[in-house]
Design a protein around this motif. Structure first.
Motif, PDB file in Angstrom:
ATOM      1  N   PRO A   1      11.833 -10.908  -3.722  1.00  0.00           N
ATOM      2  CA  PRO A   1      13.294 -10.848  -3.887  1.00  0.00           C
ATOM      3  C   PRO A   1      13.721 -10.546  -5.320  1.00  0.00           C
ATOM      4  O   PRO A   1      14.790  -9.985  -5.534  1.00  0.00           O
ATOM      5  N   GLU A   2      12.883 -10.907  -6.292  1.00  0.00           N
ATOM      6  CA  GLU A   2      13.248 -10.632  -7.684  1.00  0.00           C
ATOM      7  C   GLU A   2      13.275  -9.143  -7.996  1.00  0.00           C
ATOM      8  O   GLU A   2      13.870  -8.706  -8.995  1.00  0.00           O
ATOM      9  N   SER A   3      12.631  -8.333  -7.155  1.00  0.00           N
ATOM     10  CA  SER A   3      12.613  -6.889  -7.361  1.00  0.00           C
ATOM     11  C   SER A   3      13.662  -6.166  -6.516  1.00  0.00           C
ATOM     12  O   SER A   3      13.710  -4.934  -6.512  1.00  0.00           O
ATOM     13  N   CYS A   4      14.472  -6.943  -5.812  1.00  0.00           N
ATOM     14  CA  CYS A   4      15.462  -6.361  -4.894  1.00  0.00           C
ATOM     15  C   CYS A   4      16.868  -6.841  -5.248  1.00  0.00           C
ATOM     16  O   CYS A   4      17.050  -7.849  -5.941  1.00  0.00           O
ATOM     17  N   ILE A   5      17.848  -6.093  -4.761  1.00  0.00           N
ATOM     18  CA  ILE A   5      19.241  -6.556  -4.709  1.00  0.00           C
ATOM     19  C   ILE A   5      19.633  -6.514  -3.231  1.00  0.00           C
ATOM     20  O   ILE A   5      19.683  -5.443  -2.633  1.00  0.00           O
TER      21      ILE A   5
ATOM     22  N   GLY B   1      18.257  -4.761 -16.710  1.00  0.00           N
ATOM     23  CA  GLY B   1      16.967  -4.055 -16.736  1.00  0.00           C
ATOM     24  C   GLY B   1      17.086  -2.641 -16.227  1.00  0.00           C
ATOM     25  O   GLY B   1      17.923  -2.305 -15.396  1.00  0.00           O
ATOM     26  N   GLU B   2      16.187  -1.786 -16.755  1.00  0.00           N
ATOM     27  CA  GLU B   2      16.203  -0.368 -16.422  1.00  0.00           C
ATOM     28  C   GLU B   2      15.984  -0.123 -14.937  1.00  0.00           C
ATOM     29  O   GLU B   2      16.587   0.769 -14.341  1.00  0.00           O
TER      30      GLU B   2
ATOM     31  N   GLY C   1      22.191   1.355 -11.947  1.00  0.00           N
ATOM     32  CA  GLY C   1      22.832   2.136 -10.888  1.00  0.00           C
ATOM     33  C   GLY C   1      22.883   1.454  -9.535  1.00  0.00           C
ATOM     34  O   GLY C   1      23.492   1.976  -8.603  1.00  0.00           O
ATOM     35  N   PHE C   2      22.256   0.284  -9.417  1.00  0.00           N
ATOM     36  CA  PHE C   2      22.291  -0.434  -8.151  1.00  0.00           C
ATOM     37  C   PHE C   2      23.414  -1.480  -8.179  1.00  0.00           C
ATOM     38  O   PHE C   2      24.068  -1.680  -9.195  1.00  0.00           O
TER      39      PHE C   2
END
Length: 425
Positions: free
Chosen positions: A203-207, A289-290, A294-295
């Protein structure tokens, strides 16, 4: 005295029921009413009334009296709904012959009543002016067929307009209306919430757009409750869609909903509140974070559909007076509650003065209680003669006495003034 109480009315009533059942057997969806159009043109031909096509699948006809005078338009909608009709103890003789399509909102009855009025005017031509008959397609789906009818000249030289709708929210044969705002506007909103997809174990890598959608809906209702009284609007979400797998956070979630109001100010407040709640959700889910650049974003599309249906107060008052005078046996609700149902008849009332009337069909003894759009919706066919005579009586009275139906300061029309004088001389 109602027409049904007169011996000569029996044949007319039987004809109305026959027409209604014929239309009911063969419903067609919005802007697909080609066979319905053929039937309408055929019936007009049998009555000796000239008619033409309008709005692709609609029909327009006129009956002129023997004297000069104003013009009143009477309108019926013609489309059915995408509903599979349920077989009941009443409808075996006339149940829809088309799978998945049904006249579940009374439009079959509206057409029959309009033909009833047409027949009466055609058989009794000693009246001033013109009666215009509008069989309008595509009432059920915004933007509706009324704008097409208007743009193609359906209201040209029309001085007043009248419509009627069958509802089960009051008893069979009763009529209801109110001056001013009567039926709500329709507004649709479509939101796409954009997150960042990935494996559900990270989940830390997702929105997560599912959580974004949940937060948006959870915040929207209380935000509106703080700003608006509950009788000013209704709002609901009809669809939430997103994702494909149990173990993947989706990239986006779509939300489709609608709201209804009785004035533009309320509509504007809801428009702004939807956007404010979306902005708050997006900000909440932005991650630094890079890789997240855009998300956490959204797209919003708001479509304002049918306007508020507003009955002309002067016209409505004149209708009430005439109905009370001519039909003392009728139950009349001249201040019936506003309804969040919507109608593209509102577009006609933005152009010319007139009225939209609710005709009750609720009859528990006959087990006619299902609401409009139900798969078991039906009508008490005894109301067809009532609606026919209301169309005829009000129209005839307007043609003879237009000045009492119109606000002379707002709707001054030299043609009407001259012809009204001629009628009374």
């Amino acid at each position: 005295m109602l027409l049904r109480d007169h011996p000569s009315a029996k044949a007319l009533e039987a004809w109305l029921i026959q027409l209604r059942r014929e239309f009911h057997r063969y419903p067609e969806l919005s802007f697909e009413e080609y066979d319905t159009q053929k039937r309408i043109l055929k019936i007009f031909g049998e009555l000796g009334i000239k008619a033409r096509k309008i709005a692709d699948t609609g029909v327009l006809a006129s009956i002129r009296g023997t004297l000069p005078g104003p013009c009143i338009a009477l309108r019926s909608d013609t489309d059915g709904l995408q509903v599979q009709e349920e077989l009941t103890g009443r409808n075996s003789d006339y149940i829809s012959r088309k799978d998945g399509v049904m006249h579940a909102c009374g439009h079959d009855g509206h057409m029959a009543m309009l033909f009833g009025a047409a027949r009466l005017f055609q058989e009794n031509r000693d009246f001033p002016g013109e009666v215009r008959l509008i069989f309008q397609p595509a009432e059920e789906i915004p933007p509706g067929g009324s704008e097409r009818v208007i743009s193609e000249g359906g209201l040209d030289d029309v001085d007043a307009v009248m419509g009627m709708h069958i509802f089960t929210n009051h008893e069979s044969g009763s009529v209801g209306f109110r001056p001013g705002p009567f039926m709500a506007s329709t507004n649709r909103f479509e939101v796409t919430l954009k997150g960042k997809g990935g494996h559900i174990s990270k989940p830390e890598s997702c929105i997560d757009p599912v959580r974004m959608a949940t937060d948006f809906i959870s915040s929207l209702y209380p935000a509106l409750e703080k700003k608006l009284e509950p009788d000013k609007y209704v709002l609901g979400v009809g669809r939430i869609q997103g994702g494909a797998q149990f173990n993947r956070t989706p990239d986006s979630v779509g939300i489709l909903g609608s709201y209804r109001t009785f004035d533009r100010e309320t509509t504007d407040i809801i428009d702004r509140t939807i956007k404010e709640c979306l902005d708050e959700v997006v900000i909440k889910y932005i991650k630094p974070g890079e890789e997240f650049s855009g998300f956490s974003d959204y797209d919003l599309d708001i479509l304002h559909g049918y306007p508020v249906l507003i009955n002309d107060p002067v016209f409505t008052d004149a209708v009430n007076s005439k109905l009370q005078e001519s039909f003392p046996e009728l139950t009349i609700y001249p201040e019936i509650e506003k309804t969040f149902a919507a109608e593209d008849f509102a577009s006609y009332l933005q152009k010319v003065p007139g009225i939209f009337i609710s005709l009750g069909t609720r009859n528990p003894k006959k087990k006619i209680v299902e609401i409009n759009h139900s798969c078991a919706f039906d009508i008490d066919e005894q109301i067809l003669i009532t609606g026919t005579e209301i169309f005829y009586t009000i129209s005839l009275d307007f043609l003879k006495n237009p000045d009492k139906y119109l606000d002379s300061q707002k709707y001054f029309n030299p043609k009407i003034s001259r012809n009204s004088l001629k009628t009374r001389s």
